[in-house]
Scaffold this motif. Structure first.
Motif, PDB file in Angstrom:
ATOM      1  N   GLY A 282      48.460  46.689  38.914  1.00 36.77           N
ATOM      2  CA  GLY A 282      47.160  46.059  38.799  1.00 36.77           C
ATOM      3  C   GLY A 282      46.896  45.549  37.393  1.00 36.77           C
TER       4      GLY A 282
ATOM      5  N   LEU B  54      48.914  42.304  36.840  1.00 38.75           N
ATOM      6  CA  LEU B  54      48.317  41.179  37.554  1.00 38.75           C
ATOM      7  C   LEU B  54      47.045  40.692  36.852  1.00 38.75           C
ATOM      8  CD1 LEU B  54      48.827  42.443  41.212  1.00 38.75           C
ATOM      9  CD2 LEU B  54      49.926  40.451  40.185  1.00 38.75           C
ATOM     10  N   SER B  55      46.197  41.617  36.459  1.00 42.50           N
ATOM     11  CA  SER B  55      44.959  41.227  35.792  1.00 42.50           C
ATOM     12  C   SER B  55      45.227  40.528  34.474  1.00 42.50           C
ATOM     13  CB  SER B  55      44.082  42.461  35.566  1.00 42.50           C
ATOM     14  OG  SER B  55      43.687  43.045  36.790  1.00 42.50           O
TER      15      SER B  55
ATOM     16  N   GLU C 293      43.630  38.245  40.390  1.00 39.29           N
ATOM     17  CA  GLU C 293      42.669  39.249  40.823  1.00 39.29           C
ATOM     18  C   GLU C 293      43.201  39.957  42.067  1.00 39.29           C
ATOM     19  OE1 GLU C 293      38.069  39.709  42.419  1.00 39.29           O
ATOM     20  OE2 GLU C 293      38.829  37.737  41.815  1.00 39.29           O
ATOM     21  N   PRO C 294      43.653  41.224  41.951  1.00 36.65           N
ATOM     22  CA  PRO C 294      44.115  41.954  43.126  1.00 36.65           C
ATOM     23  C   PRO C 294      42.973  42.149  44.122  1.00 36.65           C
ATOM     24  CG  PRO C 294      44.826  43.033  41.091  1.00 36.65           C
ATOM     25  CD  PRO C 294      43.811  41.997  40.706  1.00 36.65           C
TER      26      PRO C 294
ATOM     27  N   SER D  72      50.719  44.354  46.904  1.00 36.96           N
ATOM     28  CA  SER D  72      49.410  43.891  46.450  1.00 36.96           C
ATOM     29  C   SER D  72      49.268  42.407  46.707  1.00 36.96           C
ATOM     30  CB  SER D  72      49.214  44.166  44.963  1.00 36.96           C
ATOM     31  OG  SER D  72      47.950  43.674  44.529  1.00 36.96           O
TER      32      SER D  72
ATOM     33  N   ALA E   8      47.047  39.214  45.569  1.00 41.41           N
ATOM     34  CA  ALA E   8      46.178  38.818  44.470  1.00 41.41           C
ATOM     35  C   ALA E   8      45.881  37.332  44.585  1.00 41.41           C
ATOM     36  CB  ALA E   8      46.837  39.119  43.124  1.00 41.41           C
TER      37      ALA E   8
END
Length: 261
Positions: free
Chosen positions: A162, A165-166, A171-172, A213, A215
């Motif tokens: 997470g 990705l952020s 945005e997950p 995930s 996103a």
């Protein structure tokens, strides 16, 4: 150093490889039931997971990093011809904002610079594009057995993935795990895997071998210091956890629609 593409291809012809493919495909198809007219990219080694979408999507490309090597996809003489390309994982040979859906699998674990790879993925994705990351889970058995490609490189926890990705302006919006069966041939028959999967999601959800995930590409103004200004976006399918849960054979059609909303 990345696992060779030929070794990964051989893995997906084994019982553990077929189990991994089937359990992940069930989740992807529950999450993205309709890709008609969309452009799809798979990076790392994605043919087993792109195959169900090849006829519906407008474009499907399996992009494999040069350090891994590539194998032809689809098989010679089948379908639309060669859909595989080989290139630099830190500089994709595509124009900006091209792909609506991107799947990363066998990608981040052995990437030389995961953050830079994700920023390049962000560059080639269309606004509101969806990314699905499939990675070895730090708490699962599959990351601890080097007889599978998921046992090589760095596994991830949910918080680690997470954060990556952020930081890359994604945005997950949905999370799941898969592969609760141990990575041994005798435990990877179709019926055995389905039993492990059903039981594992209920009784030990934190110990799946893979973490998934979805996103969304975040498009906003970049502030000094790396902070971003969020922008309003339309609601996303797959915004709830059930969207990444496999469909049950006994689930009604209406229940499936709820799970994908």
């Amino acid at each position: 150093m990345r696992t060779d593409a030929l070794d990964i291809a051989r893995f997906y012809r084994t019982p553990p490889g077929r189990a991994a493919r089937d359990m992940v495909q069930r989740r992807i198809q529950a999450l993205w039931p309709d890709v008609d007219g969309l452009d799809m990219l798979g990076f790392g080694y994605a043919p087993p997971f792109l195959e169900p979408f090849r006829d519906g999507a407008r474009r499907t490309i399996a992009f494999m990093p040069a350090a891994q090597g590539a194998v032809p996809w689809p098989s010679q003489g089948v379908g639309k011809g060669g859909l595989t390309m080989l290139g630099d994982e830190q500089r994709f040979g595509f124009k900006e904002a091209l792909f609506d859906r991107v799947i990363l699998v066998h990608a981040l674990e052995e990437a030389a610079d995961p953050a830079r790879l994700l920023r390049e993925v962000w560059r080639v994705m269309a606004p509101e594009g969806r990314l699905l990351v499939i990675a070895a889970h730090r708490s699962g058995l599959w990351s601890r057995v080097d007889s599978t490609p998921f046992g090589h490189g760095r596994p991830f926890s949910r918080s680690q993935l997470g954060g990556l990705l952020s930081d890359a302006l994604f945005e997950p919006v949905a999370w799941s795990r898969a592969l609760y069966a141990p990575p041994w041939r005798f435990a990877c028959g179709p019926k055995t895997v389905r039993a492990f999967e059903s039981t594992g999601e209920r009784l030990w959800p934190a110990f799946g071998g893979l973490i998934l995930s979805e996103a969304v590409k975040h498009v906003g103004a970049v502030r000094p210091g790396g902070a971003t200004q969020r922008v309003r976006r339309k609601s996303l399918e797959g915004a709830t956890r059930p969207a990444l849960s496999p469909r049950s054979d006994t689930t009604s059609h209406s229940d499936e629609q709820k799970g994908a909303s």
